[in-house]
Design a protein around this motif. Structure first.
Motif, PDB file in Angstrom:
ATOM      1  N   GLU A  68       5.993  -7.276  -7.092  1.00 10.03           N
ATOM      2  CA  GLU A  68       4.668  -6.687  -6.854  1.00 10.03           C
ATOM      3  C   GLU A  68       4.211  -6.876  -5.409  1.00 10.03           C
ATOM      4  O   GLU A  68       3.545  -6.013  -4.849  1.00 10.03           O
ATOM      5  CB  GLU A  68       3.650  -7.304  -7.813  1.00 10.03           C
ATOM      6  CG  GLU A  68       3.912  -6.971  -9.280  1.00 10.03           C
ATOM      7  CD  GLU A  68       2.853  -7.561 -10.185  1.00 10.03           C
ATOM      8  OE1 GLU A  68       1.846  -8.070  -9.659  1.00 10.03           O
ATOM      9  OE2 GLU A  68       3.034  -7.515 -11.417  1.00 10.03           O
ATOM     10  N   ASN A  69       4.527  -8.019  -4.811  1.00  8.98           N
ATOM     11  CA  ASN A  69       4.077  -8.297  -3.445  1.00  8.98           C
ATOM     12  C   ASN A  69       5.220  -8.187  -2.444  1.00  8.98           C
ATOM     13  O   ASN A  69       5.249  -8.906  -1.445  1.00  8.98           O
ATOM     14  CB  ASN A  69       3.468  -9.701  -3.378  1.00  8.98           C
ATOM     15  CG  ASN A  69       2.148  -9.786  -4.116  1.00  8.98           C
ATOM     16  OD1 ASN A  69       1.210  -9.066  -3.807  1.00  8.98           O
ATOM     17  ND2 ASN A  69       2.089 -10.661  -5.115  1.00  8.98           N
ATOM     18  N   ALA A  70       6.148  -7.286  -2.719  1.00  9.20           N
ATOM     19  CA  ALA A  70       7.295  -7.127  -1.826  1.00  9.20           C
ATOM     20  C   ALA A  70       6.859  -6.698  -0.424  1.00  9.20           C
ATOM     21  O   ALA A  70       7.419  -7.151   0.573  1.00  9.20           O
ATOM     22  CB  ALA A  70       8.279  -6.110  -2.410  1.00  9.20           C
ATOM     23  N   VAL A  71       5.837  -5.833  -0.355  1.00 11.72           N
ATOM     24  CA  VAL A  71       5.378  -5.342   0.949  1.00 11.72           C
ATOM     25  C   VAL A  71       4.810  -6.489   1.785  1.00 11.72           C
ATOM     26  O   VAL A  71       5.108  -6.626   2.978  1.00 11.72           O
ATOM     27  CB  VAL A  71       4.326  -4.231   0.761  1.00 11.72           C
ATOM     28  CG1 VAL A  71       3.722  -3.837   2.109  1.00 11.72           C
ATOM     29  CG2 VAL A  71       4.956  -3.014   0.092  1.00 11.72           C
ATOM     30  N   LYS A  72       3.983  -7.340   1.164  1.00 11.04           N
ATOM     31  CA  LYS A  72       3.398  -8.465   1.898  1.00 11.04           C
ATOM     32  C   LYS A  72       4.479  -9.437   2.359  1.00 11.04           C
ATOM     33  O   LYS A  72       4.460  -9.911   3.507  1.00 11.04           O
ATOM     34  CB  LYS A  72       2.393  -9.199   1.014  1.00 11.04           C
ATOM     35  CG  LYS A  72       1.155  -8.374   0.674  1.00 11.04           C
ATOM     36  CD  LYS A  72       0.193  -9.171  -0.185  1.00 11.04           C
ATOM     37  CE  LYS A  72      -1.050  -8.355  -0.526  1.00 11.04           C
ATOM     38  NZ  LYS A  72      -1.992  -9.120  -1.382  1.00 11.04           N
ATOM     39  N   ALA A  73       5.433  -9.727   1.466  1.00 15.20           N
ATOM     40  CA  ALA A  73       6.522 -10.627   1.842  1.00 15.20           C
ATOM     41  C   ALA A  73       7.356 -10.031   2.973  1.00 15.20           C
ATOM     42  O   ALA A  73       7.768 -10.741   3.904  1.00 15.20           O
ATOM     43  CB  ALA A  73       7.398 -10.917   0.628  1.00 15.20           C
ATOM     44  N   PRO A  92       4.946 -15.612  -6.148  1.00 14.82           N
ATOM     45  CA  PRO A  92       5.910 -15.976  -7.210  1.00 14.82           C
ATOM     46  C   PRO A  92       6.495 -14.788  -7.951  1.00 14.82           C
ATOM     47  O   PRO A  92       7.536 -14.913  -8.596  1.00 14.82           O
ATOM     48  CB  PRO A  92       5.071 -16.856  -8.146  1.00 14.82           C
ATOM     49  CG  PRO A  92       3.652 -16.496  -7.856  1.00 14.82           C
ATOM     50  CD  PRO A  92       3.597 -16.127  -6.419  1.00 14.82           C
ATOM     51  N   ASP A  93       5.859 -13.625  -7.862  1.00 17.42           N
ATOM     52  CA  ASP A  93       6.374 -12.445  -8.558  1.00 17.42           C
ATOM     53  C   ASP A  93       7.296 -11.622  -7.668  1.00 17.42           C
ATOM     54  O   ASP A  93       7.657 -10.498  -8.005  1.00 17.42           O
ATOM     55  CB  ASP A  93       5.209 -11.573  -9.045  1.00 17.42           C
ATOM     56  CG  ASP A  93       4.282 -11.165  -7.905  1.00 17.42           C
ATOM     57  OD1 ASP A  93       4.412 -11.742  -6.805  1.00 17.42           O
ATOM     58  OD2 ASP A  93       3.440 -10.277  -8.112  1.00 17.42           O
ATOM     59  N   THR A  94       7.677 -12.165  -6.520  1.00 13.83           N
ATOM     60  CA  THR A  94       8.520 -11.443  -5.566  1.00 13.83           C
ATOM     61  C   THR A  94       9.847 -12.177  -5.395  1.00 13.83           C
ATOM     62  O   THR A  94       9.881 -13.397  -5.259  1.00 13.83           O
ATOM     63  CB  THR A  94       7.824 -11.320  -4.201  1.00 13.83           C
ATOM     64  OG1 THR A  94       6.582 -10.638  -4.372  1.00 13.83           O
ATOM     65  CG2 THR A  94       8.694 -10.541  -3.225  1.00 13.83           C
ATOM     66  N   GLN A  95      10.918 -11.396  -5.395  1.00 12.44           N
ATOM     67  CA  GLN A  95      12.267 -11.947  -5.244  1.00 12.44           C
ATOM     68  C   GLN A  95      12.838 -11.520  -3.903  1.00 12.44           C
ATOM     69  O   GLN A  95      12.850 -10.326  -3.573  1.00 12.44           O
ATOM     70  CB  GLN A  95      13.160 -11.452  -6.387  1.00 12.44           C
ATOM     71  CG  GLN A  95      14.545 -12.076  -6.401  1.00 12.44           C
ATOM     72  CD  GLN A  95      15.405 -11.494  -7.509  1.00 12.44           C
ATOM     73  OE1 GLN A  95      15.839 -10.346  -7.455  1.00 12.44           O
ATOM     74  NE2 GLN A  95      15.644 -12.292  -8.545  1.00 12.44           N
ATOM     75  N   ILE A  96      13.305 -12.491  -3.126  1.00  9.57           N
ATOM     76  CA  ILE A  96      13.854 -12.231  -1.788  1.00  9.57           C
ATOM     77  C   ILE A  96      15.306 -12.693  -1.751  1.00  9.57           C
ATOM     78  O   ILE A  96      15.596 -13.827  -2.122  1.00  9.57           O
ATOM     79  CB  ILE A  96      13.039 -12.951  -0.692  1.00  9.57           C
ATOM     80  CG1 ILE A  96      11.555 -12.589  -0.787  1.00  9.57           C
ATOM     81  CG2 ILE A  96      13.588 -12.609   0.695  1.00  9.57           C
ATOM     82  CD1 ILE A  96      10.688 -13.372   0.182  1.00  9.57           C
ATOM     83  N   ARG A  97      16.176 -11.809  -1.310  1.00  8.46           N
ATOM     84  CA  ARG A  97      17.592 -12.146  -1.158  1.00  8.46           C
ATOM     85  C   ARG A  97      17.984 -11.907   0.302  1.00  8.46           C
ATOM     86  O   ARG A  97      17.396 -11.072   0.984  1.00  8.46           O
ATOM     87  CB  ARG A  97      18.465 -11.299  -2.085  1.00  8.46           C
ATOM     88  CG  ARG A  97      18.223 -11.589  -3.554  1.00  8.46           C
ATOM     89  CD  ARG A  97      18.767 -12.951  -3.931  1.00  8.46           C
ATOM     90  NE  ARG A  97      18.581 -13.266  -5.329  1.00  8.46           N
ATOM     91  CZ  ARG A  97      17.558 -13.963  -5.812  1.00  8.46           C
ATOM     92  NH1 ARG A  97      16.613 -14.401  -4.988  1.00  8.46           N
ATOM     93  NH2 ARG A  97      17.461 -14.230  -7.091  1.00  8.46           N
TER      94      ARG A  97
END
Length: 426
Positions: free
Chosen positions: A66-71, A216-221
């Motif tokens: 959900e917060n991929a853009v912010k991350a 916490p709802d964002t996954q980063i690889r």
């Protein structure tokens, strides 16, 4: 006193040779995992080297949630503060139109080629394209190219990249039903040392962990040669420390218990040190770059050299006049067979294996010379612990008795191995 003088002179000679060779050759320690790949055909190798050089410092990141853009934005800004800039961004359609519009009429799509051969068919094609007022390629290029050839070309070209989309300047990919944001960056520094690679990798991984805890709802690889280099270097340091410490501890325990003598511990250490220095000298003489993993494998294998010292010291405790003829022949045959085995690695297309072969062969030759030259001068200071001698005789007796059952034991082992292979195939 003469024994100490000769031993110190031997070590001084080896260290001096190592310093001279190091100054003359000035080798570099290579931590690039890609350097371990076999060499390809010359023309293909040039392409590979160009590709690896261009991508060596590229880092790739993917974001999902959900917060991929912010991350994404936070990581991009943080990397920019470290002078790690985006490697490339998909250009705006207006930029594509301005660039390819210069070649209007020369670059056409396959559909445009088929339509232009017939006037009626081209008229239908043209008006169908013109009616697509929402088509960004048409609206962006019609002022520069009213024939819409450029619009057709860009539409066809971008169709091959339909898995990539641009959303507010960010690369978006749809993969197996999930949306990912992709960030590709490249450091301006293309010559990281091992310590720099580890430090930067740890910084990036720590910041990614911070972002994942913040969102916490964002996954980063992440991926890239930098992370592999750092992981390999850290693993290499860990293995060298672990195996070196365990080997050293086992060496001290065995030597002290069997010989109950500081002289024996000193001679065993001198043999291993001589082997390590001799192997390093050969590596520096032959290779301009030494891979860090070579030292890991080579140091673990050079422990074979300690056998020369053990056999030599045991033989000297039983022979009053130096080494026996049987031991001299045994040491020579051991050296020849072992060096021939490792010499086969010289012809390996993988540089790591060839370097390990050179190190071990040179190290074993040095250890053999050290054993033959130095150990006889220490004969008077070597004795065997009575308990160790009795234990060895007891074990020898058990082994001799077991030889009467060797056929039965061999059959039992064969049955067990066969059963294991059937139950759990390799």
């Amino acid at each position: 006193m003469k024994a100490w003088g000769l031993t110190l002179a031997w070590l001084s000679l080896l260290v001096s040779a190592l310093v001279v060779v190091f100054i003359l050759k000035q080798p570099t320690l290579n931590n690039d995992i890609l350097a371990l790949l076999p060499k390809s055909e010359p023309r293909l190798q040039q392409v590979e080297e160009h590709f690896f050089a261009a991508n060596k410092q590229q880092l790739s990141f993917s974001f999902r949630g959900e917060n991929a853009v912010k991350a994404y934005d936070n990581l991009e800004q943080w990397l920019a503060s470290k002078h790690i800039e985006p490697r490339f961004k998909l250009p705006e359609i207006s930029q594509l139109a301005a660039f390819y519009g210069q070649y209007a009429g020369h670059l056409v799509s396959e559909e445009y080629k088929q339509a232009i051969g017939d006037a009626n068919r081209f008229q239908q094609y043209y008006f169908s394209q013109l009616s697509k007022v929402a088509d960004p390629f048409v609206s962006s290029t019609i002022n520069q190219d009213p024939s819409l050839a450029t619009a057709g070309f860009l539409s066809e070209a971008m169709a091959h990249m339909q898995q990539f989309e641009l959303q507010d300047g960010r690369i978006n990919i749809n993969y197996q039903g999930d949306e990912y944001l992709m960030l590709f960056v490249q450091s301006a520094d293309n010559a990281f040392s091992i310590n720099q690679s580890i430090a930067l990798s740890n910084e990036i991984v720590a910041y990614i962990a911070e972002l994942e805890s913040r969102y916490p709802d964002t996954q980063i690889r992440y991926a890239g040669a930098l992370f592999h280099t750092a992981a390999n270097a850290q693993q290499a340091k860990f293995e060298m420390t672990l195996f070196g410490s365990v080997s050293l501890l086992a060496l001290i325990v065995i030597v002290v218990w069997v010989f109950r003598s500081i002289n024996a511990l000193w001679l065993a250490s001198v043999t291993v040190i001589s082997a390590a220095i001799g192997g390093t000298i050969a590596l520096i003489c032959i290779f301009s770059q030494i891979h860090v993993l070579t030292m890991v494998f080579a140091v673990t294998l050079i422990g074979i050299a300690i056998d020369y010292a053990f056999h030599g010291m045991l033989d000297l405790t039983e022979q009053p006049q130096g080494f026996s003829q049987g031991l001299k022949l045994a040491l020579l045959l051991s050296l020849l067979t072992t060096t021939l085995g490792y010499a086969s690695l010289f012809f390996s297309p993988v540089q790591l294996l060839s370097q390990v072969g050179v190190f071990v062969v040179a190290g074993l030759v040095t250890a053999w010379l050290c054993t033959r030259i130095l150990l006889p001068y220490w004969q008077t200071g070597l004795t065997i612990n009575t308990a160790a001698h009795q234990l060895a005789n007891m074990l020898s007796g058990y082994l001799k008795r077991l030889t009467h059952y060797r056929v039965a034991l061999s059959m039992l082992m064969l049955v067990l191995l066969s059963a294991f292979a059937l139950l759990k195939p390799l």
